[in-house]
Write a protein that holds these residues in place. Structure first.
Motif, PDB file in Angstrom:
ATOM      1  N   LEU A   4      40.558 -20.269  -1.462  1.00 43.06           N
ATOM      2  CA  LEU A   4      40.197 -19.620  -0.214  1.00 43.06           C
ATOM      3  C   LEU A   4      41.500 -19.305   0.509  1.00 43.06           C
ATOM      4  CD1 LEU A   4      37.911 -18.773   1.746  1.00 43.06           C
ATOM      5  CD2 LEU A   4      38.123 -21.035   2.801  1.00 43.06           C
ATOM      6  N   THR A   5      41.752 -18.040   0.771  1.00 43.38           N
ATOM      7  CA  THR A   5      43.036 -17.608   1.327  1.00 43.38           C
ATOM      8  C   THR A   5      42.812 -16.819   2.606  1.00 43.38           C
ATOM      9  OG1 THR A   5      44.005 -17.468  -0.886  1.00 43.38           O
ATOM     10  CG2 THR A   5      45.160 -16.312   0.886  1.00 43.38           C
ATOM     11  N   LEU A   6      43.570 -17.171   3.625  1.00 47.16           N
ATOM     12  CA  LEU A   6      43.564 -16.433   4.890  1.00 47.16           C
ATOM     13  C   LEU A   6      44.844 -15.606   4.977  1.00 47.16           C
ATOM     14  CD1 LEU A   6      42.852 -15.756   7.879  1.00 47.16           C
ATOM     15  CD2 LEU A   6      43.993 -17.906   8.497  1.00 47.16           C
ATOM     16  N   VAL A   7      44.687 -14.300   5.156  1.00 47.75           N
ATOM     17  CA  VAL A   7      45.813 -13.438   5.504  1.00 47.75           C
ATOM     18  C   VAL A   7      45.547 -12.981   6.930  1.00 47.75           C
ATOM     19  CG1 VAL A   7      47.104 -11.353   4.981  1.00 47.75           C
ATOM     20  CG2 VAL A   7      46.103 -12.691   3.118  1.00 47.75           C
ATOM     21  N   PHE A  55      39.827 -14.280   1.789  1.00 47.94           N
ATOM     22  CA  PHE A  55      39.599 -13.972   0.381  1.00 47.94           C
ATOM     23  C   PHE A  55      39.154 -15.236  -0.352  1.00 47.94           C
ATOM     24  CE2 PHE A  55      42.809 -11.146   2.042  1.00 47.94           C
ATOM     25  CZ  PHE A  55      42.490  -9.902   1.517  1.00 47.94           C
ATOM     26  N   GLU A  56      38.177 -15.094  -1.197  1.00 45.95           N
ATOM     27  CA  GLU A  56      37.761 -16.198  -2.068  1.00 45.95           C
ATOM     28  C   GLU A  56      37.734 -15.671  -3.492  1.00 45.95           C
ATOM     29  OE1 GLU A  56      34.773 -19.397  -0.969  1.00 45.95           O
ATOM     30  OE2 GLU A  56      33.635 -18.272  -2.481  1.00 45.95           O
ATOM     31  N   THR A  57      38.589 -16.211  -4.347  1.00 45.29           N
ATOM     32  CA  THR A  57      38.734 -15.663  -5.696  1.00 45.29           C
ATOM     33  C   THR A  57      39.247 -16.728  -6.661  1.00 45.29           C
ATOM     34  OG1 THR A  57      39.887 -13.982  -7.006  1.00 45.29           O
ATOM     35  CG2 THR A  57      41.061 -14.854  -5.112  1.00 45.29           C
ATOM     36  N   ASP A  58      38.915 -16.540  -7.931  1.00 47.12           N
ATOM     37  CA  ASP A  58      39.448 -17.413  -8.992  1.00 47.12           C
ATOM     38  C   ASP A  58      40.468 -16.658  -9.837  1.00 47.12           C
ATOM     39  OD1 ASP A  58      37.881 -15.630 -10.337  1.00 47.12           O
ATOM     40  OD2 ASP A  58      36.558 -17.107 -11.267  1.00 47.12           O
ATOM     41  N   GLN A  59      41.032 -15.593  -9.277  1.00 47.37           N
ATOM     42  CA  GLN A  59      41.956 -14.723 -10.004  1.00 47.37           C
ATOM     43  C   GLN A  59      43.318 -15.373 -10.226  1.00 47.37           C
ATOM     44  OE1 GLN A  59      42.714 -11.112  -7.846  1.00 47.37           O
ATOM     45  NE2 GLN A  59      44.174 -10.311  -9.345  1.00 47.37           N
ATOM     46  N   PHE A  60      43.672 -16.375  -9.412  1.00 50.89           N
ATOM     47  CA  PHE A  60      45.037 -16.904  -9.421  1.00 50.89           C
ATOM     48  C   PHE A  60      45.072 -18.346  -9.938  1.00 50.89           C
ATOM     49  CE2 PHE A  60      44.526 -13.879  -5.885  1.00 50.89           C
ATOM     50  CZ  PHE A  60      45.375 -12.882  -6.340  1.00 50.89           C
ATOM     51  N   ASP A  61      46.237 -18.697 -10.500  1.00 50.97           N
ATOM     52  CA  ASP A  61      46.405 -20.019 -11.102  1.00 50.97           C
ATOM     53  C   ASP A  61      46.889 -21.069 -10.109  1.00 50.97           C
ATOM     54  OD1 ASP A  61      45.672 -19.000 -13.596  1.00 50.97           O
ATOM     55  OD2 ASP A  61      47.738 -18.399 -14.041  1.00 50.97           O
ATOM     56  N   GLN A  65      50.586 -18.502  -5.815  1.00 50.64           N
ATOM     57  CA  GLN A  65      50.358 -17.190  -6.424  1.00 50.64           C
ATOM     58  C   GLN A  65      49.338 -16.393  -5.625  1.00 50.64           C
ATOM     59  OE1 GLN A  65      48.095 -16.774 -10.178  1.00 50.64           O
ATOM     60  NE2 GLN A  65      49.947 -15.808 -11.024  1.00 50.64           N
ATOM     61  N   ALA A  66      48.280 -17.044  -5.162  1.00 47.82           N
ATOM     62  CA  ALA A  66      47.256 -16.370  -4.366  1.00 47.82           C
ATOM     63  C   ALA A  66      47.841 -15.865  -3.048  1.00 47.82           C
ATOM     64  CB  ALA A  66      46.088 -17.321  -4.097  1.00 47.82           C
ATOM     65  N   GLU A  67      48.617 -16.723  -2.394  1.00 50.69           N
ATOM     66  CA  GLU A  67      49.205 -16.339  -1.109  1.00 50.69           C
ATOM     67  C   GLU A  67      50.144 -15.150  -1.259  1.00 50.69           C
ATOM     68  OE1 GLU A  67      51.027 -19.808   0.489  1.00 50.69           O
ATOM     69  OE2 GLU A  67      49.127 -20.878   0.774  1.00 50.69           O
ATOM     70  N   ARG A  68      50.989 -15.203  -2.272  1.00 51.06           N
ATOM     71  CA  ARG A  68      51.968 -14.135  -2.468  1.00 51.06           C
ATOM     72  C   ARG A  68      51.266 -12.812  -2.790  1.00 51.06           C
ATOM     73  NH1 ARG A  68      54.691 -16.628  -5.682  1.00 51.06           N
ATOM     74  NH2 ARG A  68      53.815 -15.913  -7.652  1.00 51.06           N
ATOM     75  N   ALA A  69      50.339 -12.836  -3.709  1.00 51.61           N
ATOM     76  CA  ALA A  69      49.688 -11.600  -4.152  1.00 51.61           C
ATOM     77  C   ALA A  69      48.833 -10.981  -3.058  1.00 51.61           C
ATOM     78  CB  ALA A  69      48.839 -11.883  -5.393  1.00 51.61           C
ATOM     79  N   LEU A  70      48.047 -11.795  -2.372  1.00 45.56           N
ATOM     80  CA  LEU A  70      47.119 -11.249  -1.382  1.00 45.56           C
ATOM     81  C   LEU A  70      47.846 -10.766  -0.129  1.00 45.56           C
ATOM     82  CD1 LEU A  70      44.189 -13.784  -1.829  1.00 45.56           C
ATOM     83  CD2 LEU A  70      44.231 -11.373  -2.502  1.00 45.56           C
ATOM     84  N   SER A  71      48.872 -11.499   0.312  1.00 44.39           N
ATOM     85  CA  SER A  71      49.615 -11.049   1.493  1.00 44.39           C
ATOM     86  C   SER A  71      50.368  -9.755   1.198  1.00 44.39           C
ATOM     87  CB  SER A  71      50.593 -12.134   1.965  1.00 44.39           C
ATOM     88  OG  SER A  71      51.563 -12.405   0.970  1.00 44.39           O
ATOM     89  N   VAL A  94      50.062 -16.116   5.963  1.00 42.61           N
ATOM     90  CA  VAL A  94      49.139 -16.425   4.875  1.00 42.61           C
ATOM     91  C   VAL A  94      49.067 -17.938   4.656  1.00 42.61           C
ATOM     92  CG1 VAL A  94      50.939 -16.193   3.122  1.00 42.61           C
ATOM     93  CG2 VAL A  94      48.549 -15.914   2.471  1.00 42.61           C
ATOM     94  N   SER A  95      47.886 -18.399   4.256  1.00 36.64           N
ATOM     95  CA  SER A  95      47.679 -19.802   3.926  1.00 36.64           C
ATOM     96  C   SER A  95      46.474 -19.915   2.999  1.00 36.64           C
ATOM     97  CB  SER A  95      47.448 -20.629   5.192  1.00 36.64           C
ATOM     98  OG  SER A  95      47.291 -21.998   4.876  1.00 36.64           O
ATOM     99  N   SER A  96      46.511 -20.882   2.084  1.00 36.21           N
ATOM    100  CA  SER A  96      45.429 -21.050   1.106  1.00 36.21           C
ATOM    101  C   SER A  96      45.038 -22.502   0.956  1.00 36.21           C
ATOM    102  CB  SER A  96      45.844 -20.506  -0.272  1.00 36.21           C
ATOM    103  OG  SER A  96      45.981 -19.127  -0.275  1.00 36.21           O
ATOM    104  N   ALA A  97      43.855 -22.693   0.400  1.00 36.07           N
ATOM    105  CA  ALA A  97      43.392 -24.014   0.015  1.00 36.07           C
ATOM    106  C   ALA A  97      42.450 -23.869  -1.161  1.00 36.07           C
ATOM    107  CB  ALA A  97      42.684 -24.713   1.166  1.00 36.07           C
ATOM    108  N   GLN A  98      42.397 -24.888  -1.982  1.00 36.95           N
ATOM    109  CA  GLN A  98      41.456 -24.871  -3.101  1.00 36.95           C
ATOM    110  C   GLN A  98      40.049 -25.124  -2.574  1.00 36.95           C
ATOM    111  OE1 GLN A  98      42.526 -27.461  -6.293  1.00 36.95           O
ATOM    112  NE2 GLN A  98      40.700 -26.992  -7.519  1.00 36.95           N
ATOM    113  N   VAL A  99      39.103 -24.323  -3.040  1.00 46.79           N
ATOM    114  CA  VAL A  99      37.717 -24.465  -2.591  1.00 46.79           C
ATOM    115  C   VAL A  99      37.107 -25.701  -3.229  1.00 46.79           C
ATOM    116  CG1 VAL A  99      35.424 -23.421  -2.590  1.00 46.79           C
ATOM    117  CG2 VAL A  99      37.446 -21.997  -2.230  1.00 46.79           C
TER     118      VAL A  99
END
Length: 359
Positions: A4-7, A55-61, A65-71, A94-99
């Motif tokens: 779960l990522t907040l931009v 954003f909620e996605t399983d695209q990133f490892d 990686q999620a923060e960099r790509a989505l921002s 940007v900030s993320s956490a595992q769901v």
């Protein structure tokens, strides 16, 4: 890993105040539409009032990686909708956490947001410095076609970075300049490059009309003013005022335009219908040519509403003696509709792609 990522755009409220609610809503909806086109982005929720995109996605490892790509994705789309300076002022974080199955993590994620804009062009500083030091820009031209008859009216001047550089593409070039706070310097260097190329063409081969892009504020820059005052082919140069920033007071700009018109320059309004240049402004400024936004032209095939809007612009501009250009013509059907609506000039891949000037 589901993330779960907040931009968030922490400076969004200031931008809304500067643009006004209607224009800010247009920008926001365009941004959301662009992000939604990419099904893998996983856009879950957008909150206009807070400038938040979830954003909620399983695209990133990993979270990083999620923060960099989505921002970066948000920043790149914003650059298509706003001036570089406004994107900088948006303060993308940007900030993320595992769901997990735990309760809402939104407040935790908000608290952990870190600034990400400067990471968008992390390796471009040295390349940018070399561009400025060597004045190493490549001018490209794209033809402007007559619509109501056959032939070429002139060319639009576009700019590229060095071919072997990561800054060759215009969006990369100006994005890197924005990240270093040098977007106006880049615009000025592009202008001097175009003037030199055009003068050489006129003196050595044949005279040709050329349009160059310029932010309204740069009309008052000492270097720009000097270059325009000394230019010997002013009667062949069309200055496209770009719409990257809203203008609070057009009176001094119109006065400057009147001065430069005495030298032979003409003035165009760029991207009408996609931002800050609207019908009321057309009536107030009365540009020599109004360029219809490429996004509007791409919707020509979709129904009567957009056609009625274009007809209104064409009628308004023709009433005071101006001309209208349709940018982004790609099909014969679009060209036929533009001709039927009374559009005067056109650009697009139907005719040609930008080519390096002189080739």
């Amino acid at each position: 890993m589901l993330t779960l990522t907040l931009v968030s755009l922490s400076g969004w409220s200031d931008i809304v105040e500067r643009l006004g609610q209607p224009t800010a809503h247009k920008v926001w909806h365009a941004l959301v539409a662009l992000l939604s086109q990419n099904g893998q982005s996983g856009l879950k929720q957008d909150i206009f009032e807070l400038g938040e995109l979830w954003f909620e996605t399983d695209q990133f490892d990993s979270l990083a990686q999620a923060e960099r790509a989505l921002s970066q994705r948000v920043a790149q789309h914003l650059l298509h909708e706003l001036d570089c300076q406004l994107v900088h002022e948006a303060e993308i974080q940007v900030s993320s956490a595992q769901v997990t199955e735990q309760t809402s993590q939104e407040q935790t994620i908000r608290a952990g947001a870190a600034c990400a804009l400067n990471e968008l062009y992390p390796d471009s500083k040295e390349d940018l410095l070399r561009v400025f030091a060597n004045k190493n820009l490549l001018p490209y031209w794209q033809s402007i076609q007559l619509v109501q008859s056959s032939g070429v009216f002139g060319y639009e001047a576009l700019i590229r970075g060095p071919k072997a550089s990561s800054l060759h593409r215009a969006d990369k070039l100006f994005g890197a300049a924005m990240a270093q706070g040098r977007q106006f310097d880049m615009e000025k260097l592009a202008l001097t490059t175009h003037l030199a190329t055009h003068q050489g063409q006129c003196e050595q081969q044949s005279t040709v009309r050329l349009t160059v892009n310029l932010s309204p504020a740069l009309l008052f820059d000492a270097d720009v003013s000097g270059a325009l005052l000394d230019y010997p082919y002013a009667h062949l140069l069309c200055i496209e005022l770009t719409e990257h920033l809203p203008v609070d007071d057009w009176a001094p700009i119109k006065a400057k335009m009147a001065e430069l018109r005495q030298l032979g320059y003409t003035f165009w309004l760029d991207d009408v219908g996609c931002g800050f240049f609207e019908l009321t402004l057309i009536n107030a400024v009365k540009p020599d040519v109004v360029k219809l936004c490429i996004t509007i032209i791409s919707r020509l095939d979709y129904g009567a509403e957009i056609i009625d809007e274009i007809r209104q612009v064409v009628d308004t501009v023709h009433l005071y003696g101006g001309k209208v250009l349709a940018e982004g013509i790609e099909t014969q059907q679009q060209l036929a509709i533009a001709r039927e609506l009374g559009v005067d000039y056109a650009q697009g891949y139907l005719f040609d792609k930008p080519r390096e000037a002189g080739l």
